[in-house]
Scaffold this motif. Structure first.
Motif, PDB file in Angstrom:
ATOM      1  N   PHE A  26      33.588  42.362  40.852  1.00  0.00           N
ATOM      2  CA  PHE A  26      34.233  42.987  42.004  1.00  0.00           C
ATOM      3  C   PHE A  26      35.686  43.359  41.710  1.00  0.00           C
ATOM      4  O   PHE A  26      36.205  44.330  42.277  1.00  0.00           O
ATOM      5  CB  PHE A  26      34.146  42.073  43.221  1.00  0.00           C
ATOM      6  CG  PHE A  26      32.833  42.182  43.951  1.00  0.00           C
ATOM      7  CD1 PHE A  26      32.525  43.323  44.661  1.00  0.00           C
ATOM      8  CD2 PHE A  26      31.908  41.158  43.920  1.00  0.00           C
ATOM      9  CE1 PHE A  26      31.322  43.448  45.339  1.00  0.00           C
ATOM     10  CE2 PHE A  26      30.706  41.261  44.580  1.00  0.00           C
ATOM     11  CZ  PHE A  26      30.403  42.411  45.300  1.00  0.00           C
ATOM     12  N   LEU A  27      36.344  42.608  40.836  1.00  0.00           N
ATOM     13  CA  LEU A  27      37.699  42.990  40.450  1.00  0.00           C
ATOM     14  C   LEU A  27      37.699  44.318  39.696  1.00  0.00           C
ATOM     15  O   LEU A  27      38.527  45.200  39.947  1.00  0.00           O
ATOM     16  CB  LEU A  27      38.332  41.890  39.593  1.00  0.00           C
ATOM     17  CG  LEU A  27      38.744  40.608  40.329  1.00  0.00           C
ATOM     18  CD1 LEU A  27      39.240  39.565  39.332  1.00  0.00           C
ATOM     19  CD2 LEU A  27      39.825  40.905  41.377  1.00  0.00           C
ATOM     20  N   GLY A  30      37.000  46.971  42.071  1.00  0.00           N
ATOM     21  CA  GLY A  30      38.201  47.261  42.843  1.00  0.00           C
ATOM     22  C   GLY A  30      39.115  48.234  42.127  1.00  0.00           C
ATOM     23  O   GLY A  30      39.755  49.091  42.760  1.00  0.00           O
ATOM     24  N   SER A  39      41.843  51.733  49.226  1.00  0.00           N
ATOM     25  CA  SER A  39      42.194  50.316  49.178  1.00  0.00           C
ATOM     26  C   SER A  39      40.960  49.470  48.847  1.00  0.00           C
ATOM     27  O   SER A  39      39.976  49.510  49.602  1.00  0.00           O
ATOM     28  CB  SER A  39      42.779  49.867  50.518  1.00  0.00           C
ATOM     29  OG  SER A  39      42.870  48.459  50.579  1.00  0.00           O
ATOM     30  N   PRO A  40      40.991  48.701  47.749  1.00  0.00           N
ATOM     31  CA  PRO A  40      39.843  47.840  47.426  1.00  0.00           C
ATOM     32  C   PRO A  40      39.570  46.805  48.506  1.00  0.00           C
ATOM     33  O   PRO A  40      38.406  46.485  48.784  1.00  0.00           O
ATOM     34  CB  PRO A  40      40.260  47.177  46.109  1.00  0.00           C
ATOM     35  CG  PRO A  40      41.308  48.052  45.533  1.00  0.00           C
ATOM     36  CD  PRO A  40      42.025  48.652  46.699  1.00  0.00           C
ATOM     37  N   ILE A  41      40.620  46.289  49.132  1.00  0.00           N
ATOM     38  CA  ILE A  41      40.432  45.273  50.175  1.00  0.00           C
ATOM     39  C   ILE A  41      39.734  45.885  51.383  1.00  0.00           C
ATOM     40  O   ILE A  41      38.799  45.300  51.948  1.00  0.00           O
ATOM     41  CB  ILE A  41      41.787  44.662  50.581  1.00  0.00           C
ATOM     42  CG1 ILE A  41      42.411  43.926  49.380  1.00  0.00           C
ATOM     43  CG2 ILE A  41      41.624  43.718  51.763  1.00  0.00           C
ATOM     44  CD1 ILE A  41      43.784  43.362  49.653  1.00  0.00           C
ATOM     45  N   ALA A  44      36.095  46.495  50.473  1.00  0.00           N
ATOM     46  CA  ALA A  44      35.300  45.270  50.510  1.00  0.00           C
ATOM     47  C   ALA A  44      35.004  44.851  51.941  1.00  0.00           C
ATOM     48  O   ALA A  44      33.890  44.402  52.262  1.00  0.00           O
ATOM     49  CB  ALA A  44      36.043  44.157  49.777  1.00  0.00           C
TER      50      ALA A  44
END
Length: 380
Positions: A26-27, A30, A39-41, A44
């Motif tokens: 997932f990193l 991202g 935005s990866p956050i 997610a």
């Protein structure tokens, strides 16, 4: 299933290592999201919300997970015998033919609860027979099981195209699919069960085959760890030479293991064919046979790990669809990349972090053992 490194505690082997692999995947995913300016956050959060944030999305997640439980169990059984069954896609295809035989011939005669055991038996039998030929070639002719099972995926796809374009297609129809099954060939949805608890599944196709998948997970556990046959399969996987020395028939074990594996993959058709589409159509497995490889690896070949791993990949499928809809900059192809990264790190690179974690664990053990030894010396 054999291990290339030193044995680690179960909580590390079955919990920490898959978790670390998942975090790394997932990193990296991202970074891909960041590269397209999103935005990866937030991505997610949207994915989690799409998969678990409302009841209908959760129903789709469990629907996809049902497919992956069947195919993950199929790959795991083969793994324990030292075999790599990469033909789950073709075995599921042919298993769908077994389901269709029951649904078309008895759907108007018997209720679904009588047709379901028959469909289970025939889907298992058709998938097992499709795995028999590669198993026999491996056991008696030394043909590589990976190559033969891959080739049989293409043969199965071609066979199904032939049947659905000609033999099984209704007269006057242009679509390459069978007619819609009668009521007795349709598995009921779990919508009513969820409504009892105040939840609305909406259009989610979650159906009773979920319980069949969970029962299959229990039976695979009993087979592999609580029966003589399971012990022989694991012995073959650990050391074929030891299995021969113990008087076990290697040919019989390879054939039986692969047929059980193929049968489990064939049962995946229950969910898609009898529980959702209510007809046999081209490409209904939709890659579930290949995802099962990553599910089995992430779950360490154990049903207790395969079920949550299947739910994870169900989340990726459902949450990924929601993410592509809510965040237009992330296309469907980007979702496939994210799914591929998880498969890469959970599957092909599943031992990437094991040496480092194993070495760290050994250092921790040495540090905890040495003070104890010093105290014993002082006491003397």
């Amino acid at each position: 299933m054999s291990r290339p490194y030193a044995k680690l505690p179960r909580w590390i082997d079955y919990g920490l290592i898959p978790l670390v692999n998942l975090v790394v995947a997932f990193l990296v995913a991202g970074l891909v999201v960041l590269a397209v300016g999103e935005s990866p956050i937030e991505a997610a959060a949207l994915m989690l919300r799409g998969a678990f944030g409302y009841t209908e999305g959760f129903g789709f997640t469990l629907y996809y997970a049902t497919n992956f439980i069947f195919t993950g169990l199929a790959v795991a059984v083969a793994f324990h015998g030292g075999l790599f069954n990469i033909g789950g896609e073709g075995q599921a295809y042919v298993g769908g033919l077994g389901v269709t035989v029951v649904a078309l011939s008895l759907g108007a005669i018997l209720p679904w609860w009588l047709n379901l055991p028959l469909a289970i038996a025939l889907s298992f039998a058709f998938g097992a027979l499709w795995a028999f030929i590669p198993a026999y070639l491996q056991a008696r002719r030394g043909s590589h099981i990976v190559i033969t099972t891959i080739m049989f995926n293409f043969i199965a796809a071609s066979l199904m195209v032939y049947l659905l374009v000609g033999v099984l297609k209704p007269v006057g129809s242009m679509a390459p699919e069978t007619r819609t099954f009668d009521a007795g060939g349709q598995l009921p949805k779990l919508k009513g069960l969820f409504e009892v608890f105040g939840f609305n599944l909406g259009g989610a196709p979650l159906n009773v085959s979920l319980f069949v998948a969970l029962l299959a997970a229990v039976l695979v556990y009993v087979l592999i760890w609580r029966t003589k046959l399971g012990y022989e399969i694991r012995t073959l996987g650990f050391s074929p030479r030891a299995a021969r020395y113990a008087g076990m028939s290697q040919t019989r074990l390879i054939v039986v293991t692969m047929m059980i594996s193929g049968g489990l993959a064939g049962m995946m058709a229950l969910n898609a064919v009898m529980g959702d589409q209510y007809r046999l159509a081209i490409d209904f497995p939709q890659g579930a046979g290949f995802v099962g490889i990553a599910v089995a690896l992430m779950g360490r070949g154990h049903p207790a790990g395969i079920v949550p791993a299947a739910i994870l990949f169900g989340m990726l499928y459902q949450g990924g669809a929601e993410l592509a809809f809510d965040m237009p900059a992330i296309s469907r192809d980007m979702i496939v990349i994210i799914q591929g990264l998880v498969i890469l790190f959970a599957g092909a690179l599943e031992n990437m972090v094991r040496p480092g974690i194993g070495a760290a664990w050994q250092r921790v053990r040495v540090r905890t053992v040495e003070p104890a030894g010093e105290n014993v010396g002082e006491a003397r």
